[in-house]
Scaffold this motif. Sequence first.
Motif, PDB file in Angstrom:
ATOM      1  N   UNK A 165       0.840  -1.085   0.107  1.00 55.68           N
ATOM      2  CA  UNK A 165       0.135   0.079  -0.079  1.00 55.68           C
ATOM      3  C   UNK A 165       0.930   1.123  -0.083  1.00 55.68           C
ATOM      4  N   UNK A 166       0.344   2.203  -0.698  1.00 56.67           N
ATOM      5  CA  UNK A 166       1.365   3.409  -1.243  1.00 56.67           C
ATOM      6  C   UNK A 166       0.741   4.636  -0.749  1.00 56.67           C
ATOM      7  N   UNK A 167       1.122   5.470   0.018  1.00 58.98           N
ATOM      8  CA  UNK A 167       0.772   6.887   0.483  1.00 58.98           C
ATOM      9  C   UNK A 167       1.689   7.729   0.071  1.00 58.98           C
ATOM     10  N   UNK A 168       1.259   8.728  -0.621  1.00 57.15           N
ATOM     11  CA  UNK A 168       2.292   9.903  -0.940  1.00 57.15           C
ATOM     12  C   UNK A 168       1.952  11.162  -1.953  1.00 57.15           C
ATOM     13  N   UNK A 169       2.795  11.856  -2.629  1.00 57.24           N
ATOM     14  CA  UNK A 169       2.277  12.823  -3.461  1.00 57.24           C
ATOM     15  C   UNK A 169       2.841  12.748  -4.644  1.00 57.24           C
ATOM     16  N   UNK A 170       2.975  13.585  -5.580  1.00 58.53           N
ATOM     17  CA  UNK A 170       3.260  13.394  -6.963  1.00 58.53           C
ATOM     18  C   UNK A 170       4.745  12.564  -7.633  1.00 58.53           C
ATOM     19  N   UNK A 171       5.430  12.170  -6.354  1.00 57.33           N
ATOM     20  CA  UNK A 171       6.354  11.402  -6.442  1.00 57.33           C
ATOM     21  C   UNK A 171       6.034  10.055  -6.649  1.00 57.33           C
ATOM     22  N   UNK A 172       4.828   9.691  -6.216  1.00 53.89           N
ATOM     23  CA  UNK A 172       4.400   8.222  -6.183  1.00 53.89           C
ATOM     24  C   UNK A 172       2.907   8.438  -6.862  1.00 53.89           C
ATOM     25  N   UNK A 173       2.225   9.405  -7.266  1.00 50.94           N
ATOM     26  CA  UNK A 173       0.991   9.208  -7.783  1.00 50.94           C
ATOM     27  C   UNK A 173       1.094   8.437  -9.187  1.00 50.94           C
ATOM     28  N   UNK A 233      -8.820   3.666  -9.826  1.00 46.49           N
ATOM     29  CA  UNK A 233      -9.312   2.759 -10.804  1.00 46.49           C
ATOM     30  C   UNK A 233      -9.297   1.312 -10.166  1.00 46.49           C
ATOM     31  N   UNK A 234      -8.579   1.198  -8.792  1.00 48.51           N
ATOM     32  CA  UNK A 234      -8.470  -0.047  -8.307  1.00 48.51           C
ATOM     33  C   UNK A 234      -9.886  -0.827  -7.850  1.00 48.51           C
ATOM     34  N   UNK A 235     -10.041  -2.138  -8.335  1.00 47.19           N
ATOM     35  CA  UNK A 235     -11.690  -2.731  -8.429  1.00 47.19           C
ATOM     36  C   UNK A 235     -11.248  -4.282  -8.262  1.00 47.19           C
ATOM     37  N   UNK A 236     -12.472  -4.860  -7.787  1.00 44.53           N
ATOM     38  CA  UNK A 236     -12.177  -6.240  -7.331  1.00 44.53           C
ATOM     39  C   UNK A 236     -11.025  -6.839  -6.541  1.00 44.53           C
ATOM     40  N   UNK A 237     -10.720  -7.884  -7.087  1.00 47.93           N
ATOM     41  CA  UNK A 237      -9.645  -8.575  -6.342  1.00 47.93           C
ATOM     42  C   UNK A 237      -8.241  -8.027  -6.490  1.00 47.93           C
ATOM     43  N   UNK A 238      -8.052  -7.083  -7.210  1.00 49.63           N
ATOM     44  CA  UNK A 238      -7.005  -6.256  -7.584  1.00 49.63           C
ATOM     45  C   UNK A 238      -6.426  -5.703  -6.377  1.00 49.63           C
ATOM     46  N   UNK A 239      -7.118  -5.434  -5.462  1.00 53.48           N
ATOM     47  CA  UNK A 239      -6.909  -4.525  -4.099  1.00 53.48           C
ATOM     48  C   UNK A 239      -6.333  -5.268  -3.343  1.00 53.48           C
ATOM     49  N   UNK A 240      -6.299  -6.694  -3.457  1.00 46.57           N
ATOM     50  CA  UNK A 240      -5.801  -7.689  -2.491  1.00 46.57           C
ATOM     51  C   UNK A 240      -4.289  -7.729  -2.640  1.00 46.57           C
ATOM     52  N   UNK A 241      -3.748  -7.194  -3.719  1.00 51.54           N
ATOM     53  CA  UNK A 241      -2.215  -7.117  -3.952  1.00 51.54           C
ATOM     54  C   UNK A 241      -1.832  -5.659  -3.569  1.00 51.54           C
ATOM     55  N   UNK A 242      -2.702  -4.621  -3.023  1.00 52.32           N
ATOM     56  CA  UNK A 242      -2.322  -3.512  -2.795  1.00 52.32           C
ATOM     57  C   UNK A 242      -2.971  -2.228  -3.582  1.00 52.32           C
ATOM     58  N   UNK A 243      -2.864  -0.975  -2.829  1.00 49.43           N
ATOM     59  CA  UNK A 243      -3.524   0.113  -3.582  1.00 49.43           C
ATOM     60  C   UNK A 243      -2.653   1.547  -3.636  1.00 49.43           C
ATOM     61  N   UNK A 244      -2.464   2.028  -4.557  1.00 53.85           N
ATOM     62  CA  UNK A 244      -1.820   3.373  -4.602  1.00 53.85           C
ATOM     63  C   UNK A 244      -2.839   4.533  -4.100  1.00 53.85           C
ATOM     64  N   UNK A 245      -2.615   5.100  -3.072  1.00 57.81           N
ATOM     65  CA  UNK A 245      -3.349   6.294  -2.771  1.00 57.81           C
ATOM     66  C   UNK A 245      -2.653   7.718  -3.191  1.00 57.81           C
ATOM     67  N   UNK A 246      -1.525   7.899  -3.641  1.00 57.52           N
ATOM     68  CA  UNK A 246      -0.849   8.987  -3.637  1.00 57.52           C
ATOM     69  C   UNK A 246      -1.324   9.979  -4.601  1.00 57.52           C
ATOM     70  N   UNK A 247      -1.350  11.351  -4.335  1.00 57.83           N
ATOM     71  CA  UNK A 247      -1.760  12.371  -5.154  1.00 57.83           C
ATOM     72  C   UNK A 247      -0.969  13.703  -5.393  1.00 57.83           C
ATOM     73  N   UNK A 248      -0.854  13.962  -6.491  1.00 58.16           N
ATOM     74  CA  UNK A 248       0.201  14.903  -6.573  1.00 58.16           C
ATOM     75  C   UNK A 248      -0.659  16.411  -6.006  1.00 58.16           C
TER      76      UNK A 248
END
Length: 359
Positions: free
Chosen positions: A36-44, A99-114
Amino acid sequence: MAFLDHERAWRVASVLFLVSLWPSSVLGAPQVPCYFIFGDSLADAGNNNNLLALAKSNYPPYGVDFPDGFTGRFTNGPTSVDIIAQLLGFAKYIPPFATARGNDILQGVNYASGAAGIRSDSGQQQGERISLDRQLGNHLITVSHVREILGGNVSAYLNTCIYTVGMGSNDYINNYFMPDIYPTSRIYTPEQYADVLIKQYRQQLKTLYLYGARKVAVIGLGLLGCIPAEISRFGTNGSACVDKINNAAILFNNQLQPLVNEFNSNLSDAKFTYINSFAISTTGPGTEGLISNATCCPVHKELGTCVPFETPCSNRTMYVFFDAFHPTTTVNLGFAARAYNALLPSDASPYDIRNLAMI
Protein backbone atom coordinates in the motif's frame (compact mmCIF):
# COMPACT_ATOMS: atom_id res chain seq x y z
CA MET A 1 37.26 12.38 -14.79
CA ALA A 2 38.11 8.78 -13.99
CA PHE A 3 36.02 9.03 -10.81
CA LEU A 4 33.02 10.37 -12.73
CA ASP A 5 33.45 7.67 -15.37
CA HIS A 6 33.43 5.03 -12.64
CA GLU A 7 30.30 6.55 -11.09
CA ARG A 8 28.57 6.70 -14.45
CA ALA A 9 29.49 3.10 -15.23
CA TRP A 10 28.09 1.96 -11.85
CA ARG A 11 24.90 3.91 -12.43
CA VAL A 12 24.38 2.66 -15.98
CA ALA A 13 25.00 -0.93 -14.87
CA SER A 14 22.49 -0.52 -12.03
CA VAL A 15 19.89 0.97 -14.34
CA LEU A 16 20.34 -1.77 -16.92
CA PHE A 17 20.03 -4.44 -14.22
CA LEU A 18 16.84 -2.95 -12.82
CA VAL A 19 15.37 -2.34 -16.27
CA SER A 20 16.02 -6.01 -17.01
CA LEU A 21 13.69 -6.82 -14.12
CA TRP A 22 10.95 -4.46 -15.35
CA PRO A 23 8.35 -5.49 -16.38
CA SER A 24 9.50 -9.08 -16.87
CA SER A 25 7.58 -11.88 -15.26
CA VAL A 26 8.40 -12.57 -11.64
CA LEU A 27 9.20 -16.11 -10.59
CA GLY A 28 7.31 -17.23 -7.52
CA ALA A 29 5.06 -15.30 -5.20
CA PRO A 30 5.71 -11.71 -4.08
CA GLN A 31 7.72 -11.34 -0.87
CA VAL A 32 4.64 -9.87 0.86
CA PRO A 33 0.94 -10.33 0.02
CA CYS A 34 0.26 -6.65 -0.61
CA TYR A 35 1.83 -3.20 -0.91
CA PHE A 36 0.00 0.00 0.00
CA ILE A 37 1.37 3.37 -1.11
CA PHE A 38 0.70 6.80 0.39
CA GLY A 39 2.30 9.93 -0.99
CA ASP A 40 2.36 12.88 -3.35
CA SER A 41 3.29 13.40 -7.00
CA LEU A 42 6.50 11.38 -6.60
CA ALA A 43 4.28 8.31 -6.21
CA ASP A 44 1.00 9.28 -7.92
CA ALA A 45 -0.05 6.68 -10.48
CA GLY A 46 -3.18 8.43 -11.78
CA ASN A 47 -5.28 9.45 -8.78
CA ASN A 48 -5.30 13.07 -9.94
CA ASN A 49 -6.40 12.31 -13.48
CA ASN A 50 -10.11 13.00 -12.94
CA LEU A 51 -9.72 15.76 -10.36
CA LEU A 52 -10.15 19.48 -11.00
CA ALA A 53 -6.44 19.90 -10.48
CA LEU A 54 -3.51 21.73 -12.00
CA ALA A 55 -1.18 18.97 -10.77
CA LYS A 56 -1.78 16.52 -13.61
CA SER A 57 0.45 14.43 -15.84
CA ASN A 58 -1.94 12.29 -17.88
CA TYR A 59 -0.64 13.57 -21.21
CA PRO A 60 2.52 13.29 -23.30
CA PRO A 61 5.45 13.65 -22.91
CA TYR A 62 4.88 12.08 -19.46
CA GLY A 63 5.12 8.31 -19.72
CA VAL A 64 7.28 8.41 -22.86
CA ASP A 65 9.26 5.45 -21.43
CA PHE A 66 6.39 3.78 -19.59
CA PRO A 67 4.81 0.62 -21.07
CA ASP A 68 1.28 2.05 -20.75
CA GLY A 69 2.20 5.56 -21.90
CA PHE A 70 0.88 8.62 -20.04
CA THR A 71 -0.98 7.30 -16.98
CA GLY A 72 -0.75 10.18 -14.50
CA ARG A 73 2.79 9.45 -13.34
CA PHE A 74 4.89 12.59 -13.07
CA THR A 75 7.93 11.23 -14.87
CA ASN A 76 9.03 9.59 -18.10
CA GLY A 77 8.75 5.98 -16.89
CA PRO A 78 8.17 4.07 -13.66
CA THR A 79 8.13 5.94 -10.37
CA SER A 80 10.27 4.85 -7.43
CA VAL A 81 7.31 3.02 -5.83
CA ASP A 82 6.64 1.19 -9.10
CA ILE A 83 10.20 -0.07 -8.98
CA ILE A 84 9.97 -0.99 -5.29
CA ALA A 85 6.85 -3.02 -6.14
CA GLN A 86 8.80 -4.85 -8.83
CA LEU A 87 11.69 -5.52 -6.45
CA LEU A 88 9.19 -6.91 -3.93
CA GLY A 89 8.16 -9.43 -6.57
CA PHE A 90 4.85 -8.02 -7.81
CA ALA A 91 4.22 -8.82 -11.46
CA LYS A 92 1.74 -5.95 -11.92
CA TYR A 93 1.80 -2.28 -11.08
CA ILE A 94 0.03 -1.42 -7.83
CA PRO A 95 -3.21 0.20 -9.08
CA PRO A 96 -4.27 3.73 -8.11
CA PHE A 97 -7.24 3.99 -5.77
CA ALA A 98 -9.14 5.84 -8.53
CA THR A 99 -9.26 2.70 -10.69
CA ALA A 100 -8.57 -0.22 -8.30
CA ARG A 101 -11.42 -2.70 -8.45
CA GLY A 102 -12.29 -6.22 -7.31
CA ASN A 103 -9.61 -8.66 -6.27
CA ASP A 104 -6.86 -6.35 -7.58
CA ILE A 105 -6.94 -4.56 -4.23
CA LEU A 106 -5.69 -7.71 -2.50
CA GLN A 107 -2.19 -6.97 -3.80
CA GLY A 108 -2.35 -3.36 -2.67
CA VAL A 109 -3.51 0.10 -3.65
CA ASN A 110 -1.70 3.35 -4.48
CA TYR A 111 -3.38 6.36 -2.81
CA ALA A 112 -0.76 8.98 -3.72
CA SER A 113 -1.89 12.33 -5.10
CA GLY A 114 0.02 15.15 -6.74
CA ALA A 115 0.22 18.36 -4.62
CA ALA A 116 -0.99 16.50 -1.48
CA GLY A 117 0.49 17.13 1.94
CA ILE A 118 0.40 16.27 5.60
CA ARG A 119 -1.65 19.44 6.08
CA SER A 120 -4.97 19.49 4.26
CA ASP A 121 -4.38 23.04 2.98
CA SER A 122 -1.01 22.31 1.37
CA GLY A 123 -1.23 22.53 -2.41
CA GLN A 124 -4.65 24.20 -2.38
CA GLN A 125 -3.57 26.69 -5.06
CA GLN A 126 -3.18 23.66 -7.35
CA GLY A 127 -6.86 22.79 -7.06
CA GLU A 128 -8.17 19.40 -5.99
CA ARG A 129 -5.76 16.92 -4.43
CA ILE A 130 -6.04 14.07 -1.96
CA SER A 131 -4.39 15.01 1.34
CA LEU A 132 -2.89 12.36 3.61
CA ASP A 133 -5.98 12.47 5.84
CA ARG A 134 -8.14 11.70 2.82
CA GLN A 135 -5.74 9.00 1.64
CA LEU A 136 -6.13 7.33 5.02
CA GLY A 137 -9.90 7.55 4.62
CA ASN A 138 -9.60 5.89 1.21
CA HIS A 139 -7.48 3.16 2.77
CA LEU A 140 -10.19 2.46 5.32
CA ILE A 141 -12.59 1.95 2.41
CA THR A 142 -10.10 -0.50 0.89
CA VAL A 143 -9.77 -2.37 4.19
CA SER A 144 -13.54 -2.82 4.31
CA HIS A 145 -13.50 -4.21 0.75
CA VAL A 146 -10.63 -6.57 1.63
CA ARG A 147 -12.71 -7.80 4.58
CA GLU A 148 -15.66 -8.44 2.24
CA ILE A 149 -13.44 -10.45 -0.13
CA LEU A 150 -11.51 -12.47 2.44
CA GLY A 151 -14.15 -12.56 5.15
CA GLY A 152 -13.73 -12.18 8.89
CA ASN A 153 -10.72 -10.61 10.56
CA VAL A 154 -8.19 -9.35 8.01
CA SER A 155 -5.63 -8.08 10.53
CA ALA A 156 -3.29 -11.04 10.00
CA TYR A 157 -3.31 -10.31 6.27
CA LEU A 158 -2.76 -6.56 6.55
CA ASN A 159 -0.09 -6.95 9.24
CA THR A 160 2.21 -8.71 6.77
CA CYS A 161 1.91 -6.16 3.95
CA ILE A 162 4.43 -3.42 3.13
CA TYR A 163 3.34 0.21 3.41
CA THR A 164 5.33 3.18 2.15
CA VAL A 165 4.49 6.76 3.16
CA GLY A 166 6.27 9.66 1.53
CA MET A 167 4.77 13.01 2.54
CA GLY A 168 5.88 16.49 3.51
CA SER A 169 7.35 17.95 0.32
CA ASN A 170 4.23 19.95 -0.51
CA ASP A 171 3.95 21.19 3.06
CA TYR A 172 7.12 23.09 2.25
CA ILE A 173 7.21 23.90 -1.47
CA ASN A 174 3.43 24.33 -1.79
CA ASN A 175 2.82 25.90 1.61
CA TYR A 176 5.59 27.21 3.88
CA PHE A 177 7.71 28.62 1.05
CA MET A 178 4.76 30.32 -0.66
CA PRO A 179 4.31 33.30 1.71
CA ASP A 180 2.15 35.17 -0.80
CA ILE A 181 -0.51 32.43 -0.48
CA TYR A 182 0.05 30.73 2.89
CA PRO A 183 0.58 32.38 6.30
CA THR A 184 2.60 29.53 7.83
CA SER A 185 6.04 31.14 7.39
CA ARG A 186 4.79 34.23 9.22
CA ILE A 187 3.31 32.16 12.05
CA TYR A 188 6.09 29.61 12.57
CA THR A 189 9.87 29.58 12.51
CA PRO A 190 11.28 26.64 10.50
CA GLU A 191 11.88 24.78 13.78
CA GLN A 192 8.30 25.38 14.94
CA TYR A 193 6.88 24.37 11.58
CA ALA A 194 8.77 21.06 11.66
CA ASP A 195 7.31 20.49 15.14
CA VAL A 196 3.78 21.19 13.90
CA LEU A 197 4.15 18.90 10.89
CA ILE A 198 5.65 16.04 12.89
CA LYS A 199 2.89 16.30 15.49
CA GLN A 200 0.23 15.91 12.80
CA TYR A 201 2.22 13.23 10.96
CA ARG A 202 2.55 11.24 14.20
CA GLN A 203 -1.24 11.02 14.48
CA GLN A 204 -1.65 10.11 10.81
CA LEU A 205 0.94 7.33 10.94
CA LYS A 206 -0.59 6.05 14.16
CA THR A 207 -3.97 5.94 12.39
CA LEU A 208 -2.39 3.83 9.66
CA TYR A 209 -1.08 1.50 12.37
CA LEU A 210 -4.57 1.26 13.89
CA TYR A 211 -5.90 0.29 10.44
CA GLY A 212 -3.59 -2.73 10.44
CA ALA A 213 -0.24 -1.51 9.12
CA ARG A 214 2.81 -2.97 10.85
CA LYS A 215 5.59 -2.92 8.22
CA VAL A 216 5.82 0.76 7.33
CA ALA A 217 8.66 2.47 5.43
CA VAL A 218 8.50 6.21 6.08
CA ILE A 219 10.32 8.15 3.35
CA GLY A 220 12.07 11.33 4.44
CA LEU A 221 12.34 14.56 2.49
CA GLY A 222 14.94 14.89 -0.22
CA LEU A 223 16.84 17.88 -1.54
CA LEU A 224 13.82 20.16 -1.96
CA GLY A 225 16.06 23.18 -2.38
CA CYS A 226 17.67 21.66 -5.47
CA ILE A 227 14.39 21.37 -7.38
CA PRO A 228 14.61 23.53 -10.54
CA ALA A 229 11.31 25.31 -9.81
CA GLU A 230 12.56 26.36 -6.37
CA ILE A 231 15.91 27.53 -7.72
CA SER A 232 14.06 29.57 -10.34
CA ARG A 233 11.72 31.02 -7.72
CA PHE A 234 14.25 31.94 -5.03
CA GLY A 235 17.70 31.93 -6.60
CA THR A 236 20.65 30.34 -4.79
CA ASN A 237 22.71 33.33 -3.63
CA GLY A 238 25.85 31.63 -4.86
CA SER A 239 25.05 28.17 -3.50
CA ALA A 240 24.27 25.15 -5.64
CA CYS A 241 20.71 25.00 -4.25
CA VAL A 242 18.29 27.03 -2.12
CA ASP A 243 19.87 26.50 1.28
CA LYS A 244 16.95 27.72 3.38
CA ILE A 245 14.66 25.10 1.84
CA ASN A 246 17.15 22.25 2.25
CA ASN A 247 17.79 23.34 5.84
CA ALA A 248 14.05 23.27 6.57
CA ALA A 249 13.84 19.75 5.11
CA ILE A 250 16.69 18.67 7.40
CA LEU A 251 14.81 19.99 10.45
CA PHE A 252 11.81 17.86 9.45
CA ASN A 253 13.92 14.76 8.78
CA ASN A 254 15.75 15.16 12.09
CA GLN A 255 12.42 14.67 13.88
CA LEU A 256 11.08 12.00 11.56
CA GLN A 257 13.71 9.35 12.27
CA PRO A 258 13.20 9.57 16.06
CA LEU A 259 9.45 9.29 15.45
CA VAL A 260 10.04 5.97 13.68
CA ASN A 261 12.09 4.77 16.65
CA GLU A 262 9.32 5.93 19.00
CA PHE A 263 6.73 3.86 17.16
CA ASN A 264 8.94 0.77 17.22
CA SER A 265 9.40 1.14 20.96
CA ASN A 266 5.83 1.99 21.93
CA LEU A 267 3.51 0.27 19.45
CA SER A 268 3.03 -3.47 19.71
CA ASP A 269 4.49 -5.41 16.75
CA ALA A 270 5.34 -2.14 14.94
CA LYS A 271 8.12 -2.47 12.37
CA PHE A 272 8.56 1.06 11.07
CA THR A 273 11.69 2.09 9.19
CA TYR A 274 13.09 5.39 7.93
CA ILE A 275 14.24 5.76 4.32
CA ASN A 276 16.80 8.57 4.25
CA SER A 277 16.16 10.29 0.92
CA PHE A 278 18.51 13.15 1.81
CA ALA A 279 21.43 10.79 2.47
CA ILE A 280 20.70 8.70 -0.61
CA SER A 281 20.85 11.91 -2.68
CA THR A 282 24.12 13.11 -1.18
CA THR A 283 26.22 10.00 -0.44
CA GLY A 284 27.57 7.16 -2.54
CA PRO A 285 26.93 6.78 -6.27
CA GLY A 286 24.25 9.31 -7.08
CA THR A 287 23.62 11.90 -9.73
CA GLU A 288 27.21 12.96 -10.42
CA GLY A 289 27.67 13.52 -14.12
CA LEU A 290 23.96 13.89 -14.78
CA ILE A 291 22.42 17.11 -16.08
CA SER A 292 20.78 18.79 -13.08
CA ASN A 293 20.51 22.43 -14.17
CA ALA A 294 17.89 21.85 -16.88
CA THR A 295 14.67 19.92 -17.33
CA CYS A 296 14.22 17.13 -19.83
CA CYS A 297 10.85 18.42 -21.05
CA PRO A 298 9.87 22.02 -21.87
CA VAL A 299 7.87 23.26 -18.88
CA HIS A 300 5.13 25.75 -18.05
CA LYS A 301 6.85 28.69 -16.41
CA GLU A 302 4.08 29.05 -13.80
CA LEU A 303 3.26 25.37 -13.18
CA GLY A 304 6.62 23.67 -13.63
CA THR A 305 4.98 20.69 -15.36
CA CYS A 306 5.68 19.60 -18.93
CA VAL A 307 4.04 21.52 -21.75
CA PRO A 308 1.58 19.06 -23.33
CA PHE A 309 2.75 17.21 -26.44
CA GLU A 310 6.16 18.91 -26.53
CA THR A 311 9.13 16.67 -27.35
CA PRO A 312 11.29 15.74 -24.34
CA CYS A 313 15.07 15.37 -24.45
CA SER A 314 16.35 12.26 -26.21
CA ASN A 315 19.07 11.44 -23.64
CA ARG A 316 16.68 11.02 -20.72
CA THR A 317 19.01 8.70 -18.79
CA MET A 318 21.41 11.62 -18.39
CA TYR A 319 18.95 14.02 -16.70
CA VAL A 320 18.12 14.37 -13.00
CA PHE A 321 14.79 16.16 -13.58
CA PHE A 322 12.11 15.36 -16.12
CA ASP A 323 10.09 18.51 -15.38
CA ALA A 324 10.78 21.35 -12.94
CA PHE A 325 9.76 19.28 -9.89
CA HIS A 326 10.05 15.57 -10.59
CA PRO A 327 13.03 13.27 -11.19
CA THR A 328 13.53 11.08 -14.20
CA THR A 329 13.18 7.32 -14.01
CA THR A 330 16.99 7.09 -13.96
CA VAL A 331 16.96 8.83 -10.56
CA ASN A 332 13.91 6.82 -9.43
CA LEU A 333 15.76 3.59 -10.24
CA GLY A 334 18.75 4.59 -8.13
CA PHE A 335 16.59 5.69 -5.19
CA ALA A 336 14.38 2.60 -5.27
CA ALA A 337 17.40 0.28 -5.44
CA ARG A 338 18.91 1.79 -2.30
CA ALA A 339 15.60 2.04 -0.42
CA TYR A 340 14.99 -1.64 -1.11
CA ASN A 341 18.55 -2.87 -0.56
CA ALA A 342 20.61 -0.28 1.31
CA LEU A 343 24.00 0.47 -0.20
CA LEU A 344 25.17 2.42 2.87
CA PRO A 345 24.07 2.19 6.53
CA SER A 346 22.70 5.74 6.27
CA ASP A 347 20.24 4.78 3.51
CA ALA A 348 17.67 3.17 5.82
CA SER A 349 17.19 2.70 9.55
CA PRO A 350 16.67 0.29 11.25
CA TYR A 351 16.32 -1.78 8.07
CA ASP A 352 15.82 -1.45 4.35
CA ILE A 353 12.62 -2.52 2.59
CA ARG A 354 14.06 -5.92 1.62
CA ASN A 355 14.66 -6.78 5.26
CA LEU A 356 11.35 -5.20 6.29
CA ALA A 357 9.61 -7.65 3.96
CA MET A 358 11.41 -10.61 5.50
CA ILE A 359 10.50 -9.80 9.12
